[in-house]
Design a protein around this motif. Structure first.
Motif, PDB file in Angstrom:
ATOM      1  N   UNK B  91       0.837  -1.210   0.000  1.00  0.00           N
ATOM      2  CA  UNK B  91       0.000   0.000   0.000  1.00  0.00           C
ATOM      3  C   UNK B  91       0.868   1.256   0.000  1.00  0.00           C
ATOM      4  N   UNK B  92       1.951   1.228   0.761  1.00  0.00           N
ATOM      5  CA  UNK B  92       2.820   2.406   0.864  1.00  0.00           C
ATOM      6  C   UNK B  92       3.510   2.693  -0.479  1.00  0.00           C
ATOM      7  N   UNK B  94       2.447   1.806  -3.386  1.00  0.00           N
ATOM      8  CA  UNK B  94       1.409   2.262  -4.315  1.00  0.00           C
ATOM      9  C   UNK B  94       1.104   3.741  -4.111  1.00  0.00           C
ATOM     10  N   UNK B  95       1.020   4.157  -2.835  1.00  0.00           N
ATOM     11  CA  UNK B  95       0.769   5.567  -2.535  1.00  0.00           C
ATOM     12  C   UNK B  95       1.919   6.426  -3.085  1.00  0.00           C
ATOM     13  N   UNK B  97       4.132   5.706  -5.375  1.00  0.00           N
ATOM     14  CA  UNK B  97       4.218   5.670  -6.834  1.00  0.00           C
ATOM     15  C   UNK B  97       3.217   6.633  -7.458  1.00  0.00           C
TER      16      UNK B  97
END
Lengths: 210, 210
Positions: B91-92, B94-95, B97
């Motif tokens: 998740x981190x 993805x955030x 990116x």
């Protein structure tokens, strides 16, 4: 966990619908984007980009971006799956969801941010002193018309949901686009029967009120 | 599988770097975006959005959007991991990116598409007849300056890579932003020592030539 939220704003709503579909409850802190709460020092200390929604994990990690937050929730609460259950499906739903964001959501945001008086100096999310650009309104209106056409004829023309036979995060994004579009007086054309059939179905899910 | 690619374009390069890091070879079909190959009927029959890169799977599924394609490759070829190995990390990354895409890549694209003569009527990717908007150039230049500032002081100020201690897809996106920015004469300021240290390291990886 704590979710920094804004009841009136369409991006936070996407996370609220996602949570409601999963029946997950998270502590929420309400901020008002229209009044610029998200650009004040207290919140910028949590998220320097000043964006809502932001999910702060128990270890202090701040996650912004709807899909990153949704992925965290999907992995910690897999049922019902909203982001796919196979490699192919996960990639396909991700692709479709981005279509809804880029072609749909961004078109409406271009119209909204460049017309609404509160956003006169906030042409981009999370940043002050970005002047509105009137030509973006016309570009956004052409964009949402193209998006609606493709939503009806292509995405929803053959399958019941945006990314296939199951309700997914891509439907949540598309629903938020259709409802956000009403703010700028853009409506699904009355002859778009596939979209209207889909919209009625997804709007009647209990999560839609989140 | 078949990858519809464009050697000169920055988004297809992100997928090529991702593949090179994984040492995965895929059959490629070269199209020329500058000449509008991606907007011609043959390609629109494969991807109606007219966007590159597009990955066509063996079952005929067409995936566009760099991150959707990357996720398919990440799951089918997990080593080395480029999108995280735990729920929090996935998740981190993805955030982060998405920060690189929205704050960095989109700023440069705003400058490029609204100045380059070939894109005079192609202000948005994959669509013809969207006129360039000159004010977006100024907005894009302010955006990339903000992005560079935050890249140096925030993202790379404390950790060696954009999303922490490991090279990830967020570094690939950031590298592509820095190189794409050169096209519009925007350079990392010479006092941004964290970014310059990182840029030298990631540019020396063999994948950077992909």
């Amino acid at each position: 966990m704590k979710l920094y939220d804004c009841q009136i704003a369409p991006n936070p709503r996407r996370v609220r619908i996602f949570l409601a579909e999963k029946a997950v409850e998270i502590e929420r802190v309400e901020l008002n984007i229209a009044e610029g709460d998200n650009l004040k020092p207290d919140f910028l200390a949590i998220n320097p980009r000043g964006l809502l929604p932001t999910l702060v994990l128990d270890d202090g990690t701040a996650l912004d971006e709807v899909v990153a937050i949704s992925r965290y929730i999907e992995e910690t609460h897999p049922e019902p799956p909203l982001m796919g259950t196979s490699t192919r499906e996960r990639a396909f739903i991700e692709s479709r969801n981005r279509h809804m964001e880029i072609d749909g959501f961004m078109s409406v945001a271009e119209i909204f941010r460049n017309t609404h008086p509160s956003f006169r100096e906030r042409g981009l999310p999370g940043v002050s002193a970005v002047p509105a650009i009137p030509q973006l309104v016309e570009r956004g209106r052409a964009g949402i018309a193209r998006f609606f056409e493709r939503l009806n004829s292509y995405y929803l023309g053959q399958r019941p949901f945006v990314a296939g036979d199951q309700f997914s995060i891509a439907d949540i994004t598309a629903l938020s686009v259709v409802d956000f579009a009403k703010w700028v007086e853009e409506k699904v054309p009355s002859n778009h029967v596939n979209t209207l059939r889909w919209y009625e179905a997804v709007s009647q899910r209990p999560s839609a009120t989140a």
